[in-house]
Design a protein around this motif. Structure first.
Motif, PDB file in Angstrom:
ATOM      1  N   VAL A  91       0.828  -1.199   0.000  1.00 50.01           N
ATOM      2  CA  VAL A  91       0.000   0.000   0.000  1.00 50.01           C
ATOM      3  C   VAL A  91       0.865   1.253   0.000  1.00 50.01           C
ATOM      4  O   VAL A  91       0.541   2.245  -0.660  1.00 50.01           O
ATOM      5  CB  VAL A  91      -0.941   0.004   1.226  1.00 50.01           C
ATOM      6  CG1 VAL A  91      -1.754   1.295   1.282  1.00 50.01           C
ATOM      7  CG2 VAL A  91      -1.859  -1.203   1.194  1.00 50.01           C
ATOM      8  N   GLU A 121      -0.222  -7.063   2.004  1.00 50.21           N
ATOM      9  CA  GLU A 121      -1.122  -6.677   0.902  1.00 50.21           C
ATOM     10  C   GLU A 121      -0.433  -6.867  -0.447  1.00 50.21           C
ATOM     11  O   GLU A 121      -0.523  -6.013  -1.336  1.00 50.21           O
ATOM     12  CB  GLU A 121      -1.569  -5.225   1.061  1.00 50.21           C
ATOM     13  CG  GLU A 121      -2.226  -4.911   2.376  1.00 50.21           C
ATOM     14  CD  GLU A 121      -3.662  -5.421   2.476  1.00 50.21           C
ATOM     15  OE1 GLU A 121      -4.195  -5.906   1.471  1.00 50.21           O
ATOM     16  OE2 GLU A 121      -4.234  -5.339   3.568  1.00 50.21           O
ATOM     17  N   HIS A 123      -1.065  -8.411  -3.015  1.00 48.91           N
ATOM     18  CA  HIS A 123      -1.913  -8.375  -4.208  1.00 48.91           C
ATOM     19  C   HIS A 123      -2.052  -6.960  -4.775  1.00 48.91           C
ATOM     20  O   HIS A 123      -2.498  -6.797  -5.918  1.00 48.91           O
ATOM     21  CB  HIS A 123      -3.305  -8.934  -3.896  1.00 48.91           C
ATOM     22  CG  HIS A 123      -4.044  -8.166  -2.850  1.00 48.91           C
ATOM     23  ND1 HIS A 123      -3.844  -8.374  -1.499  1.00 48.91           N
ATOM     24  CD2 HIS A 123      -4.982  -7.193  -2.942  1.00 48.91           C
ATOM     25  CE1 HIS A 123      -4.632  -7.555  -0.824  1.00 48.91           C
ATOM     26  NE2 HIS A 123      -5.333  -6.826  -1.672  1.00 48.91           N
ATOM     27  N   ARG A 124      -1.688  -5.946  -3.990  1.00 52.11           N
ATOM     28  CA  ARG A 124      -1.806  -4.573  -4.484  1.00 52.11           C
ATOM     29  C   ARG A 124      -0.655  -4.173  -5.405  1.00 52.11           C
ATOM     30  O   ARG A 124      -0.723  -3.132  -6.065  1.00 52.11           O
ATOM     31  CB  ARG A 124      -1.908  -3.599  -3.315  1.00 52.11           C
ATOM     32  CG  ARG A 124      -3.194  -3.775  -2.506  1.00 52.11           C
ATOM     33  CD  ARG A 124      -3.301  -2.723  -1.420  1.00 52.11           C
ATOM     34  NE  ARG A 124      -4.502  -2.887  -0.635  1.00 52.11           N
ATOM     35  CZ  ARG A 124      -5.694  -2.338  -0.923  1.00 52.11           C
ATOM     36  NH1 ARG A 124      -5.806  -1.598  -2.021  1.00 52.11           N
ATOM     37  NH2 ARG A 124      -6.724  -2.524  -0.140  1.00 52.11           N
ATOM     38  N   ASN A 126       1.281  -4.375  -8.833  1.00 49.37           N
ATOM     39  CA  ASN A 126       0.832  -4.745 -10.176  1.00 49.37           C
ATOM     40  C   ASN A 126       1.656  -5.910 -10.712  1.00 49.37           C
ATOM     41  O   ASN A 126       2.617  -6.362 -10.083  1.00 49.37           O
ATOM     42  CB  ASN A 126       0.868  -3.541 -11.127  1.00 49.37           C
ATOM     43  CG  ASN A 126       2.274  -2.977 -11.315  1.00 49.37           C
ATOM     44  OD1 ASN A 126       3.251  -3.714 -11.358  1.00 49.37           O
ATOM     45  ND2 ASN A 126       2.380  -1.658 -11.433  1.00 49.37           N
ATOM     46  N   THR A 148      -2.103 -11.678   1.911  1.00 49.61           N
ATOM     47  CA  THR A 148      -3.180 -11.152   1.072  1.00 49.61           C
ATOM     48  C   THR A 148      -4.528 -11.568   1.626  1.00 49.61           C
ATOM     49  O   THR A 148      -4.675 -12.653   2.184  1.00 49.61           O
ATOM     50  CB  THR A 148      -3.046 -11.640  -0.384  1.00 49.61           C
ATOM     51  OG1 THR A 148      -4.149 -11.150  -1.152  1.00 49.61           O
ATOM     52  CG2 THR A 148      -3.022 -13.157  -0.467  1.00 49.61           C
ATOM     53  N   GLU A 155      -5.234 -12.728  -8.122  1.00 53.37           N
ATOM     54  CA  GLU A 155      -4.509 -11.484  -7.888  1.00 53.37           C
ATOM     55  C   GLU A 155      -2.994 -11.569  -8.057  1.00 53.37           C
ATOM     56  O   GLU A 155      -2.337 -10.543  -8.168  1.00 53.37           O
ATOM     57  CB  GLU A 155      -4.806 -10.982  -6.461  1.00 53.37           C
ATOM     58  CG  GLU A 155      -6.284 -10.784  -6.166  1.00 53.37           C
ATOM     59  CD  GLU A 155      -6.931  -9.724  -7.030  1.00 53.37           C
ATOM     60  OE1 GLU A 155      -6.206  -8.824  -7.489  1.00 53.37           O
ATOM     61  OE2 GLU A 155      -8.153  -9.792  -7.257  1.00 53.37           O
TER      62      GLU A 155
END
Length: 440
Positions: A91, A121, A123-124, A126, A148, A155
């Motif tokens: 994030v 996180e 999966h955030r 790219n 995740t 993802e």
């Protein structure tokens, strides 16, 4: 302490913690065997337990709901196998942060220190950023532990998944949440100011999220209540946790799938529950109505032709009334579909007919059923010998409507349920008449 809280697990004291730190931080486990509710992975027979026992750790993806211990497990893993611990969050981090983390890991590797890189996180990040992990994971520069809340299948890159083991963490059940509260009370040396019924309501309100439960407990202690709260008082004092539900992610598809399966299984109670789960969490009612309309055709069809009418009427009612009044029409359509007789005969017929059309798409219909608007078309036989069914006995000619060279096909096969039972009688009668009028 032991007398006040006989069933409580004493709070860990291996590392000092700030007295003003949030309760959830002060209560973080200090060893893997103190992690609550995840014995299937952290216990001796679990994947993590076996890795720790062997002293060898592979890259991992920890997949689970919020507040289930993903961050704590990653930190404790590094301690358990003697690795350097580094953490970043997808994030707040970018390419520069990743490069710095990999450079520091390479420096540590030259000094003989292995690095566990925890990515919260994950999966955030790219796809390109996820690919950036691959050479460092393959070279052993870092052992990656990603966390995740989203389905890794959707993802995360396939290449990254192939190099990591996915471990599923469970939402904490009532027993695990109670154990967590007992630890909190042992740490605070006081009980929560709640009646037994309110305490059960507090546990239920956490929806499996341990961090949320501890935050709520800390709020209760902070106001120094003089009398225990009952469930009604607790409800006024605290807000219930909003259900985890992302409209474009797996929770969305899981619930709509559960609704569809409950409808198909003729369980109106379960169907209404999943409908409520979606609407209470903020799902757009028109999305649910679109799914109900589809269900009416796919799983009910002509077994009850009114199902489609009910669903479209519910859509019109919701358009007219809006929320919340119009949501009752959605409920009515849901209950109608759940209690209607089921048939997928129309759905199966569509698939079979579409398949046949693709395979025989250039065949001409028989000439006798073609229109002949010009003299030339009449001269070459268009419309010649057409049998007008209304002039035939019983209003049925029994003529052949299939292309020349293509035998008659059977796509639609009605079931012996609901209105389709009557449809089947009609088809059987026409088939018998057709055989009689065409010489058997």
């Amino acid at each position: 302490m032991a007398e006040l809280f006989p069933d409580a697990v004493p709070p860990p004291t291996a590392e000092p913690v700030r007295a003003d730190a949030p309760l959830a931080d002060r209560l973080r486990p200090r060893a893997l065997d103190e992690v609550i509710g995840q014995d299937h992975v952290t216990g001796p027979e679990g994947a993590i337990g076996r890795m720790v026992a062997a002293g060898r750790l592979s890259s991992l993806i920890l997949w689970g709901p919020p507040g289930t211990g993903k961050t704590s497990i990653a930190r404790l893993l590094a301690d358990a196998v003697g690795m350097r611990y580094a953490a970043i969050s997808a994030v707040f981090s970018g390419v520069a942060d990743l490069r710095k983390a990999f450079a520091e890991a390479e420096t540590a590797a030259h000094a003989g220190q292995r690095t566990l890189l925890f990515v919260d996180e994950i999966h955030r990040f790219n796809r390109a950023q996820q690919d950036g992990f691959l050479p460092f994971v393959e070279a052993g520069t870092v052992t990656l532990v990603g966390a995740t809340t989203e389905n890794p299948s959707f993802e995360l890159n396939a290449a990254l998944l192939s190099r990591a083991q996915v471990l599923i963490l469970h939402r904490l059940d009532a027993a695990a949440l109670e154990q967590l509260l007992a630890r909190a009370e042992a740490l605070e040396q006081r009980t929560l100011p709640l009646t037994p019924e309110a305490r059960a309501a507090l546990v239920a309100s956490a929806d499996g999220d341990g961090r949320f439960l501890l935050n709520q407990a800390e709020t209760l202690w902070s106001v120094n209540l003089t009398e225990p709260l009952d469930p009604a008082g607790l409800g006024q004092f605290l807000q219930r946790r909003v259900a985890v539900y992302d409209k474009d992610r797996e929770g969305h598809y899981n619930l709509i799938s559960a609704l569809h399966k409950a409808l198909r299984g003729s369980d109106p109670q379960a169907a209404l529950y999943y409908l409520a789960r979606m609407l209470v969490a903020g799902e757009e009612p028109l999305y649910v109505l679109r799914r109900l309309v589809r269900f009416a055709s796919e799983d009910i069809g002509l077994a009850d032709p009114q199902a489609l009418v009910q669903c479209l009427a519910a859509k019109d009612a919701y358009d007219f009334l809006g929320s919340p009044e119009g949501e009752l029409a959605v409920v009515q359509a849901c209950l109608y579909c759940a209690t209607a007789p089921k048939s997928n005969a129309a759905y199966a017929a569509q698939k079979a007919a579409w398949k046949s059309a693709k395979e025989t798409g250039s065949l001409m219909p028989p000439a006798n059923i073609l229109n002949a608007p010009t003299k030339l078309m009449k001269d070459i036989g268009y419309g010649a010998g057409y049998a007008y069914d209304h002039d035939a006995e019983d209003g049925f000619s029994g003529a052949n409507y299939w292309p020349e060279g293509m035998p008659p096909q059977t796509f639609y096969q009605p079931v012996e349920r609901g209105f389709e039972r009557e449809v089947k009688k009609r088809l059987d009668w026409w088939d018998r008449k057709r055989r009689e009028r065409n010489g058997g």
